[in-house]
Enzyme design. Sequence first.
Site, PDB file in Angstrom:
ATOM      1  CG  ASP A   1      -8.853  -1.408  11.908  1.00  0.00           C
ATOM      2  OD1 ASP A   1      -7.888  -2.099  11.497  1.00  0.00           O
ATOM      3  OD2 ASP A   1      -9.261  -0.397  11.300  1.00  0.00           O
TER       4      ASP A   1
ATOM      5  CG  HIS B   1      -5.802  -2.357   8.809  1.00  0.00           C
ATOM      6  ND1 HIS B   1      -5.974  -1.157   9.465  1.00  0.00           N
ATOM      7  CD2 HIS B   1      -4.443  -2.541   8.753  1.00  0.00           C
ATOM      8  CE1 HIS B   1      -4.789  -0.644   9.775  1.00  0.00           C
ATOM      9  NE2 HIS B   1      -3.846  -1.464   9.366  1.00  0.00           N
TER      10      HIS B   1
ATOM     11  CG  ASP C   1      -0.318  -0.608   2.464  1.00  0.00           C
ATOM     12  OD1 ASP C   1       0.908  -0.544   2.582  1.00  0.00           O
ATOM     13  OD2 ASP C   1      -1.057  -1.140   3.308  1.00  0.00           O
TER      14      ASP C   1
END
Length: 260
Positions: free
Chosen positions: A136, A138, A67
């Site tokens: 969370d 991800h 990313d």
Amino acid sequence: MEIIVQPTPEDASLIAARHVARLVREKPDAVLGLATGATPLTLYRELVRMHREEELDFSGVTTFNLDEYVGLAPDHPASYHTFMREHFFAHVNIDPGRIHIPDGLTSDVPAFCRAYEDAIKAAGGIDLQVLGIGTDGHIGFNEPSSSLASRTRIKTLTPRTRRDNVAAFGTQEQVPIHVITMGVGTIMDAREVLLLAFGIKKSAAIAAAVEGPVTSMSPASILQMHPVARCIVDVTAASRLARTGYYRWVYQQKPDWQKL
Ligand code: F6R
């Protein structure tokens, strides 16, 4: 999923580095999927050491990073281009032409994302994908509710992830809202996956991913469906797992040829 619990992040990272190094020695033109963030720092440090001291050769290796932040130039201090250069690429003999990181400045995000997927395919697919996990759940920047079949695309970070990533930026307002990330489906196509998680703050996300139901609310939980997924954690990240004793026992009983 194989769960490997180690006393410290250092122990866990050294096992991960040994595993990556073994692949690179066995397959000099291996395709690696790489992550950024605090988690893989020791892994990269150890790979750099192996390159310097043990002739680990990256000249034929191709890499694809998960990313990048939308809007950040490659030379921005908080970009993932900068992170990878500073922590890994500048210190090994990788061919710059074989490095792929999403372009945060692309003027056509959908076309760029399609081309990124095509480049992964053209390289023969990812042999080994290194992953961290967000608090969370991800993986990449596939936040909860991401399609479990998603491909490389633009995503919007949750306020929590922007808060978690504030250190590189100074204030939360400076953390970009958008990112380009490989999709969950892209990650699942890797032939092998290595998920690393360290520290108490990752314990809830690890428990949900490893022992919870497979759900887009915990994108990492899809790794339960991957045929060759390993999760290497330190004791604190493992602290909310219900079956740690069993995972340790499995790891201890492994025949030598199967050990990492
Ligand atoms: C980074 C990435 C993220 C991180 C995750 C954990 O390329 O894809 O999923 O792995 O946010 O970040 P750290 O390691 O900083 O806790």
